[in-house]
Design a protein around this motif. Sequence first.
Motif, PDB file in Angstrom:
ATOM      1  N   ASP A  96       0.864  -1.173   0.000  1.00 52.31           N
ATOM      2  CA  ASP A  96       0.000   0.000   0.000  1.00 52.31           C
ATOM      3  C   ASP A  96       0.901   1.223   0.000  1.00 52.31           C
ATOM      4  O   ASP A  96       2.123   1.111  -0.112  1.00 52.31           O
ATOM      5  CB  ASP A  96      -0.974  -0.036   1.183  1.00 52.31           C
ATOM      6  CG  ASP A  96      -0.255   0.042   2.520  1.00 52.31           C
ATOM      7  OD1 ASP A  96       0.905   0.515   2.559  1.00 52.31           O
ATOM      8  OD2 ASP A  96      -0.848  -0.366   3.531  1.00 52.31           O
ATOM      9  N   ILE A  97       0.305   2.395   0.113  1.00 50.92           N
ATOM     10  CA  ILE A  97       1.104   3.604  -0.123  1.00 50.92           C
ATOM     11  C   ILE A  97       2.157   3.822   0.951  1.00 50.92           C
ATOM     12  O   ILE A  97       3.039   4.654   0.795  1.00 50.92           O
ATOM     13  CB  ILE A  97       0.219   4.865  -0.242  1.00 50.92           C
ATOM     14  CG1 ILE A  97      -0.696   4.991   0.970  1.00 50.92           C
ATOM     15  CG2 ILE A  97      -0.581   4.850  -1.520  1.00 50.92           C
ATOM     16  CD1 ILE A  97      -1.366   6.346   1.050  1.00 50.92           C
ATOM     17  N   GLU A  98       2.070   3.103   2.052  1.00 44.00           N
ATOM     18  CA  GLU A  98       3.111   3.255   3.065  1.00 44.00           C
ATOM     19  C   GLU A  98       3.971   1.998   3.160  1.00 44.00           C
ATOM     20  O   GLU A  98       4.698   1.818   4.135  1.00 44.00           O
ATOM     21  CB  GLU A  98       2.475   3.591   4.419  1.00 44.00           C
ATOM     22  CG  GLU A  98       1.940   5.010   4.428  1.00 44.00           C
ATOM     23  CD  GLU A  98       1.143   5.344   5.674  1.00 44.00           C
ATOM     24  OE1 GLU A  98       0.990   4.460   6.546  1.00 44.00           O
ATOM     25  OE2 GLU A  98       0.675   6.487   5.747  1.00 44.00           O
ATOM     26  N   GLY A  99       3.861   1.150   2.172  1.00 42.53           N
ATOM     27  CA  GLY A  99       4.554  -0.132   2.243  1.00 42.53           C
ATOM     28  C   GLY A  99       6.063   0.015   2.343  1.00 42.53           C
ATOM     29  O   GLY A  99       6.663   0.883   1.698  1.00 42.53           O
ATOM     30  N   GLU A 100       6.643  -0.818   3.167  1.00 41.83           N
ATOM     31  CA  GLU A 100       8.093  -0.853   3.332  1.00 41.83           C
ATOM     32  C   GLU A 100       8.790  -1.107   1.992  1.00 41.83           C
ATOM     33  O   GLU A 100       9.886  -0.635   1.734  1.00 41.83           O
ATOM     34  CB  GLU A 100       8.479  -1.983   4.290  1.00 41.83           C
ATOM     35  CG  GLU A 100       8.215  -1.690   5.751  1.00 41.83           C
ATOM     36  CD  GLU A 100       9.097  -0.552   6.260  1.00 41.83           C
ATOM     37  OE1 GLU A 100      10.326  -0.638   6.089  1.00 41.83           O
ATOM     38  OE2 GLU A 100       8.541   0.444   6.779  1.00 41.83           O
ATOM     39  N   GLU A 101       8.078  -1.873   1.126  1.00 43.33           N
ATOM     40  CA  GLU A 101       8.667  -2.264  -0.149  1.00 43.33           C
ATOM     41  C   GLU A 101       9.070  -1.048  -0.978  1.00 43.33           C
ATOM     42  O   GLU A 101       9.970  -1.110  -1.812  1.00 43.33           O
ATOM     43  CB  GLU A 101       7.673  -3.099  -0.977  1.00 43.33           C
ATOM     44  CG  GLU A 101       7.191  -4.371  -0.277  1.00 43.33           C
ATOM     45  CD  GLU A 101       5.914  -4.154   0.520  1.00 43.33           C
ATOM     46  OE1 GLU A 101       5.709  -3.031   1.044  1.00 43.33           O
ATOM     47  OE2 GLU A 101       5.126  -5.099   0.631  1.00 43.33           O
ATOM     48  N   LEU A 102       8.355   0.064  -0.744  1.00 42.16           N
ATOM     49  CA  LEU A 102       8.598   1.245  -1.566  1.00 42.16           C
ATOM     50  C   LEU A 102       9.928   1.909  -1.227  1.00 42.16           C
ATOM     51  O   LEU A 102      10.402   2.774  -1.939  1.00 42.16           O
ATOM     52  CB  LEU A 102       7.451   2.245  -1.409  1.00 42.16           C
ATOM     53  CG  LEU A 102       6.075   1.688  -1.770  1.00 42.16           C
ATOM     54  CD1 LEU A 102       5.003   2.747  -1.593  1.00 42.16           C
ATOM     55  CD2 LEU A 102       6.060   1.158  -3.203  1.00 42.16           C
ATOM     56  N   LYS A 103      10.492   1.550  -0.095  1.00 40.97           N
ATOM     57  CA  LYS A 103      11.792   2.109   0.289  1.00 40.97           C
ATOM     58  C   LYS A 103      12.892   1.056   0.184  1.00 40.97           C
ATOM     59  O   LYS A 103      14.001   1.252   0.678  1.00 40.97           O
ATOM     60  CB  LYS A 103      11.733   2.645   1.727  1.00 40.97           C
ATOM     61  CG  LYS A 103      10.739   3.779   1.926  1.00 40.97           C
ATOM     62  CD  LYS A 103      11.195   5.047   1.227  1.00 40.97           C
ATOM     63  CE  LYS A 103      10.138   6.158   1.396  1.00 40.97           C
ATOM     64  NZ  LYS A 103      10.364   7.281   0.471  1.00 40.97           N
TER      65      LYS A 103
END
Lengths: 615, 426
Positions: free
Chosen positions: A170-177
């Motif tokens: 989701d928009i705060e997913g750890e994956e995005l960092k």
Amino acid sequence: MSVKILEMKNFIIPVAIGTLIIGAGSCTKNFLDLKPLDRLSEATYFNTPDQFKYATNDFYEKMISWEPVDGSSIYDFMDFGSDISAFVGDAAQVKYGRGAVNVPLDDKYWVNPYAYIRSINIILKKADAYSGKKEDIKQYVAAAKFFRAWHYFFLLKRFGGVPIVTTVPDIEGEELKAPRNSRYEVIDFILADLKEAIAGLPTEQAIPTSEKGHVSKWAAEAFKARVLLYEATWRKYTGTSTDFKGSGGAAADQVNQFLTEAISLAKDVMQNGGYKLWNYNSNTAIANRSNFYLFCIDGSGGNPAGLDKTTNSEFILKSMYDINLRPGGINLSHTVQNQGLPNRKMMDMYLCTDGLPVNKSGLFKGYKNVSKEYQNRDYRLLSYVLGNKKAPDSGTITLDGKVGYTNFKLSAYNYPTYRTSNQESQDYPQIRLAEVYLIYAEALMEKNGFISDADLNSSINQLRARAGVAPLTNALVTNNGLNMLDEIRRERTVELYGECFRYDDLKRWGIAEHELNQSVCGMVVGGASYETEFKVASKVDPTVDSATGKYIVRNYEKTAGSGDGETVVSTVYGGLKAILIDDAANRNFRRQHYLYPLPLRQIQLNPNLVQNNDY
Amino acid sequence: MKRLALFSILATVLSVSMIDCSKKGGEEYDELYDTTNMVGAVKYIDTLPPGTPLIHPGGLNVTEDFDRIKAALVANNKDITAGYNKLKANSHADSTYTPSPVVKLIRGGSSREEPEPDNYSKAFNDAAAAYQLALRWKIEGRTGYANKAVQILNAWASTCTQLSGDPNVFLAAGFYGYQFALAGELMRDYSGWAPADFQAYQQWMLKVFYTMNHSFLVNHNGACIDHYWANWDLGNIASVMAIGILTDNRTMYNEAVNYFQRGAGNGNIRKAIYYVHKDAGLAQIQESGRDQGHATLVTALLATICEIAYHQGDDFYGFNDNMVLKASEYTAKYNVAYEDVPFQQYPYRDCDTTIMQTEISDYQRGTVRPMYTMIYNHYVKRRGLKAAPYTERGVNASYPEGGGGDYGPNSGGFDQLGFGTLLYSR
């Protein structure tokens, strides 16, 4: 096999789902948790096997092919501007081949695959939660894994190691960092997905006629063999030289293991896949030009023999097109005819019919008039360069700024009468049997430093037979001072011309900067010591070159009279003057360009992403 | 902005009223537009008083040119011979050519304004034929060519009574206006052209073409001033200039000269050449961000106007530190050499909306028009000013240049009269 597009009406479902995911407004939390009642949504979908099937059907059109998808263009992948191309005009690939690569703000070829991977991950998540019999959805789960591997391989080839995402952030997913995974981790991940895909996919023989076009076990095996050979040779020749700063290394030396598996997978497809080269050379209407017509099969008018798509069992995985349901939608024939032109290097790469290169074969007729170099040559030269036309007669070509060669490979037959621009509807070959033969031979040679005549005969000599070229044998290599690996690579270059392999091959062989930075040349024009239709000995001074009326020298020059429109190429007749299309001085492809730069916006969004070297 | 708008209106008025002014200009600082693209002060070109005769023949090709060409052919000059062979090979330059004049010349047909279909290909083919035959007569002296040229011109003057169409009719007025006028100018000293027919031809050009040209430059078809891209104005400027010469009307010629340097529309030379990239020696065309078909058209029309005016003693080639050469270099660098060029963002102010163009358009990149030889030979050979490396590449790539009919059957191949290798090589 009937021509049926994969239930296109169902493509809208994933789109509808995607819209819902994005379409969250600014309402209360409770409201957001409600399930919409008037349309399909992710929350109420994925309850039946068919729903998994329809959802995975969408993945087929996300493979890059004729029709642009989310801004993609097949022209960004063809061989334009490479070391075998005479086209130096306006195309992204021309800039790439010259090493003129700028770091972009955005790159659709980063964003798109990740969007597709997200859709795949949604389906895999739903499959985990599926309450019915898992066996019923096995094929679709396997297809999802196949396509996830497909997109990660696409990303790997373009960027090297990239973050592996297996979840639905989701928009705060750890994956995005998340930082980048190494190429070694990405490869392991791709191979694991493909292992599961192979296990879960049906054989081609088990896919009913109404379902043709769906990915088979053989397609997954062939694709896995492609990945394995790619990575094995990349590691062997290019090694870690392109790994980004801080990248992990390989856990073990997997090169031999990869080659071994590539060989066995290719062999399995060759022996058990039931695929067959499309060879209608003996049909008088095809007249030895199977290698041209194979790529224009489209209804019964795609060739003069009336052979339609049901005759093609060479394509193992294809993007399916249809004049009514899904025409190509791009100016395909015009573009490949203008931009797919071969250069001097490519023209000389085609063998003579005795299996020998032009600098070794007694059958080669030279360049004295424009008809000569087409004589006693590989049918692929005739098929690709001439399409269905005959070789140019002496005196019919005037060098007035043009290349003097043509290209018809991938063009519609009888364009623009039978198919006009945007209407070309031949299937796009994602994987075809010819490539599997090439993988088999190259992997064997790379692994053992040797390949038997029997293995050559069961693989690439099939291609040479269709092309009217004598078989490649160990005796031919030995007796003529050839190099087996070079000949196998030549076979690949010739067979797959224009099919989006050349840049990747140059890079995995570690020779891209050497090959791409040479001067690009065109027609041999000769001179006083080797008279052609274009240049002869001057009547005033026989030692001086004099251009004939068939050659407007100035059309190729920067400064009139300077001679800068020509250069010397090495031939069996010694150094001869040829048209200079692009000077080596313009070409600056470096090791850094083996990988594209990560788009800036992605690094801004995720500061943990390390840029590729030297960008 | 307010000042700009005010000045635009003022300039529109001036462009009409100034036709009566004489000897205006001299060294002035520009106040009209953004001055960032200026190279020092702009020196405007003075105009001569009404009634001052024009120089004849005074179109694109003058007596000195034909003397040079004839001598070069006798001397078997390679380039001019190659250019001449190109002319002779063109099917329009044939004394058996048959003209197809129409009563109502339509560009922008099948429209609300004009239900009948387009027929303007008849005009551009016949204008090209008349021009090419006139060249052959001037060079070879054989009256068969002259008679055919005159027959074409007379046929149009006696048949065609109006131009019609949607706004595209103003393209026809401009392009075919200047082309017919220049063909007529070449033939004016042919003894076989009956004076009454020549006068009728002059009147035809005035009535059918000039009225449209003048209307467009003043009113721009009622649109806001920046709606029409540069090539629209430029075609009409060229036409007013050429008809002014054909009819020996200094006032009309001055109208074109004044509009070209002070006009409000995009045909003003400093709007048509939107931005000078000073350090690069390149200048961006107003239509560079639109597409290269039009960017090259603008370049061809700029050169055409400059060459005509030069023969009347007005040096627009040299205007604002040779900005036309820089425009040619820019266009050739992008379209011939396929090299990158700098781009200054361009706000296309289309009345109520402004479209910001931020990069050069690669659409139609590589468009070939026979235009570079005229430009190159002026600057490098006739003026000896400086090298023009990219324009030179354009000269070489298009060598030998052809004309209408050599660049496809569509109008774009006829927008410029061409044959630069023959006509301008020095």
